[in-house]
Design a protein around this motif. Structure first.
Motif, short mmCIF file in Angstrom:
data_model
loop_
_atom_site.label_atom_id
_atom_site.label_comp_id
_atom_site.label_asym_id
_atom_site.label_seq_id
_atom_site.Cartn_x
_atom_site.Cartn_y
_atom_site.Cartn_z
N ARG A 198 0.84 -1.19 0.00
CA ARG A 198 0.00 0.00 0.00
C ARG A 198 0.88 1.25 0.00
N ILE A 199 0.46 2.21 -0.80
CA ILE A 199 1.16 3.50 -0.88
C ILE A 199 0.13 4.57 -0.58
N ARG A 200 0.29 5.26 0.53
CA ARG A 200 -0.65 6.31 0.88
C ARG A 200 -0.04 7.67 0.53
N VAL A 201 -0.78 8.42 -0.24
CA VAL A 201 -0.32 9.74 -0.64
C VAL A 201 -1.02 10.77 0.21
N ASP A 202 -0.25 11.53 0.97
CA ASP A 202 -0.81 12.57 1.83
C ASP A 202 -0.82 13.87 1.07
N ALA A 203 -2.00 14.34 0.74
CA ALA A 203 -2.10 15.56 -0.06
C ALA A 203 -1.48 16.76 0.63
N ALA A 204 -1.41 16.71 1.97
CA ALA A 204 -0.82 17.84 2.71
C ALA A 204 0.66 17.60 3.02
N GLY A 205 1.23 16.56 2.40
CA GLY A 205 2.61 16.21 2.70
C GLY A 205 3.61 17.13 2.04
N ARG A 206 4.86 16.73 2.10
CA ARG A 206 5.94 17.55 1.55
C ARG A 206 5.77 17.71 0.04
N ALA A 207 6.17 18.85 -0.46
CA ALA A 207 6.09 19.11 -1.89
C ALA A 207 6.97 18.10 -2.63
N GLY A 208 6.44 17.60 -3.72
CA GLY A 208 7.23 16.69 -4.56
C GLY A 208 7.13 15.24 -4.16
N THR A 209 6.36 14.91 -3.12
CA THR A 209 6.30 13.52 -2.70
C THR A 209 5.11 12.79 -3.29
N GLY A 210 4.21 13.50 -3.97
CA GLY A 210 3.05 12.85 -4.55
C GLY A 210 3.34 12.33 -5.95
N GLY A 211 2.42 11.52 -6.51
CA GLY A 211 2.55 11.06 -7.87
C GLY A 211 3.38 9.80 -8.01
N PRO A 212 3.35 9.19 -9.22
CA PRO A 212 4.08 7.94 -9.46
C PRO A 212 5.57 8.11 -9.18
#
Length: 645
Positions: A179-193
């Protein structure tokens, strides 16, 4: 299972080759193959740096593969492949991940599915890099593969839709998931494939660890395992050399280094002279820099002359040094529960204290890092109040401090004395045993350039040292860099097998020695090094030569603990001054007459005109601690040739 052992470092070089090919553009065969199958996104998995970090975690050290030394017990865990693994080609991304991890762990990989032509073409292109890889083959769906281990590679399940079904899915019933959880409020650049991170994530997951056997070898040290691995030794060293050379080729200085395949190819590579190392290293130049993201530690040399040289260890280099040093400390005599005073020099980027402190912090011992500021009061307090039983340091510092402490407290005892940096005389070793009750006196050969070179177990004496060929491979050569026959003395070349930032390949380190096979009482058989001192310890006067080590050996009977030889010339007249340190009172005239009698080159005779007054020989005798020390390393300059000014 094949008797051939496959090395994950060869797979990393293959992945790096594929990464480089794909970066060159869409016209390569590999890029066209992936694009033709609609699988271009799989190219993102070929991320060698991230994969290397993942495999380093999976094996707890690629440099020690196929063993993992255990820091608490001095035992090892041995890795071995399952044999043959079979992957059902449900999803291309999963299959490629399974193929690469299956190979990394040394398994034959069978891909079972409808895309046989694609996988056969892909594995064929990967093999074109020329690095050894385990076998692989493809079979039709439903084909029985006798003896194979089926592997179910987990789906990657992100918390948001990344619209790349080749790599990511919304979940498939019956298939394990990462499982990969993407935190929309997380650090910049950590989202996406993040395809480049996938293999490192896999290495941290249980399924990758299950691709291999892990056998706990209780009672087996790393040196035992390597010593018993004679059938695979040349292949193991060759794999390390292949990886080192390809890592080195990233630097401007080694860019044109030829590729090597086998251990014997090392001798085809050029010798690295000290002048070239200084010219191409920081701060003079960046010729030996890889360009990787900065990490790790930077040390400096303790040279007393010329500008200092700075030695860069990346994080991986540093970890490798520590992993190799812990078993070495056990071999020196350190045991769990020991209380150790560390008086090695430190500060000003000098490495002795900081490297040993890093190493000892991994071990089940209690350490007291006094550095060079140690006093007799420190020794007495630590032995009385903390029951310290081991002391580590340089003889030039240890002996005066211990003699002072002994004078203040006649009952002082030190169970183990570990030393390095300079030789220790047999008379000093005898004093430790007789006066302090020391049971273990052992030495480690080390240098800021490359760290540990060799070590003494309890069964080796004098200047004999076991070698650490998997860490620093040592050759003995003549002045032209040609190998000398086994057992013959010569200059030492060091190839640092696990240091990839500022790589050292066939570096003429400035030491003399000879290497020969030895069956040691400690149970470790193999090559041992007789250390013969610095190669710059040659003293040439009147056109003849005497070695620093020869003078030191001759003065052992006088209990000389430190020796410095200075050569000067004034008005065409050469002068040799021998300066000694000793715990006792020595007569300079007696030593002078003795040396003149033993070494003709130090006498009055010469081959020139009898009327010429060409030579003077003097002896100065000092108490222990009386000769000046290097402020950084604490070492005494052994030979000073002022004729070179």
């Amino acid at each position: 299972m094949s008797a051939t052992r496959w090395y994950p470092t060869d797979l990393l070089l293959t992945v790096e080759h594929a990464e480089r090919v794909l970066a060159e553009g869409p016209d390569s065969e590999l890029a066209r193959l992936l694009a033709g199958a609609g699988l271009s996104s799989l190219g993102g998995l070929f991320a060698s740096a991230e994969f290397a970090e993942g495999l380093d975690e999976l094996f707890d050290g690629l440099g020690q593969y196929p063993w993992q030394p255990l820091v608490d017990t001095d035992d090892v865990v041995e890795f071995s492949p399952l044999g043959t693994v079979v992957l059902d080609d449900r999803r291309p991304g999963n299959t490629l991940r399974g193929l690469l991890l299956g190979w990394a762990t040394g398994n034959e990989v069978v891909v079972r599915g409808d895309r046989q032509e694609f996988w056969a073409a892909l594995t064929g292109l990967l093999r074109e890099s020329g690095f050894p890889l385990p076998p692989s083959r493809t079979v039709a769906p439903g084909t029985d593969v006798p003896g194979a281990h089926p592997v179910l590679v987990p789906d990657l399940l992100p918390s948001e839709d990344w619209a790349d079904e080749a790599l990511y899915v919304a979940g498939t019933e019956g298939v394990p998931v990462l499982r990969i959880r993407v935190d929309a409020a997380g650090r910049a650049g950590t989202g996406g494939p993040f395809a480049a991170e996938v293999l490192r994530l896999d290495c941290r997951s249980g399924w990758a660890g299950a691709l291999q056997h892990r056998t706990y070898l209780r009672g087996t040290r790393l040196s035992d395992a390597r010593g018993a691995d004679t059938a695979q030794e040349d292949g193991r060293i060759a794999a390390r050399l292949r990886y080192l050379v390809e890592r080195a080729r990233r630097t401007p200085y080694y860019r044109d280094l030829p590729r090597i395949e086998k251990r014997a190819d090392l001798q085809r590579l050029p010798v690295l002279e000290k002048s070239a190392l200084e010219q191409h290293s920081l701060p003079a130049a960046r010729g030996l820099c890889s360009g990787d993201r900065p990490s790790g530690e930077v040390l400096r040399s303790g040279a007393t002359t010329g500008p200092p040289r700075y030695i860069v260890y990346s994080r991986t280099d540093w970890d490798n040094m520590v992993r190799e040093a812990v078993p070495l400390f056990y071999a020196l005599g350190v045991r769990p529960g020991d209380r150790l005073i560390n008086s090695l020099f430190g500060g000003g980027l000098y490495g002795g204290l900081i490297t040993s402190s890093s190493e000892l912090s991994r071990m089940p011992v209690e350490a007291y890092s006094t550095a060079q500021m140690i006093t007799a009061d420190d020794v007495l307090m630590l032995t009385r109040s903390f029951s310290a039983n081991v002391i580590l340091g340089q003889p030039a510092l240890l002996l005066p401090v211990l003699r002072d402490a002994k004078a203040r407290e006649p009952g002082l005892r030190i169970e183990k004395v570990l030393y390095g940096g300079t030789p220790m005389t047999e008379s000093d070793k005898r004093w430790l045993r007789e006066e302090l009750g020391t049971e273990v006196v052992s030495s480690v050969l080390a240098a800021n350039d490359g760290a540990q070179l060799g070590y003494q177990c309890g069964d080796l004496a004098g200047t004999l040292h076991h070698l650490c060929d998997d860490y620093n491979l040592i050759e003995v050569v003549d002045a032209q860099g040609r190998p000398v026959p086994e057992g013959e003395p010569g200059e030492l070349l060091v190839t640092s097998m696990q240091k990839f930032e500022g790589p050292l390949i066939r570096y003429r380190i400035g030491d003399l020695g000879r290497i020969f096979p030895h069956a040691c009482g400690c149970g470790v058989s193999g090559r041992v090094l007789e250390y013969l001192g610095r190669s710059d310890g040659q003293i040439k006067v009147k056109g003849r030569t005497v070695l620093y080590g020869e003078i030191m050996a001759e003065l052992a009977r006088f209990e000389v603990s430190q020796l410095q030889v200075e050569i000067d010339s004034l008005g065409g007249r050469e002068r040799v001054t021998v300066r000694t340190e000793s715990p006792g009172t020595l007569d300079p005239d007696e030593l002078r007459d003795h040396l003149k009698g033993r070494f003709e080159v130090l006498g009055d005779h010469h081959s020139f005109d009898e009327s010429l007054d060409v030579f003077e020989f003097a002896v100065e005798c000092h108490p222990e601690g009386g000769l000046p020390r290097n402020a950084v390393s604490g070492k005494i300059k052994t030979v000073i040739d002022r004729r070179l000014r």
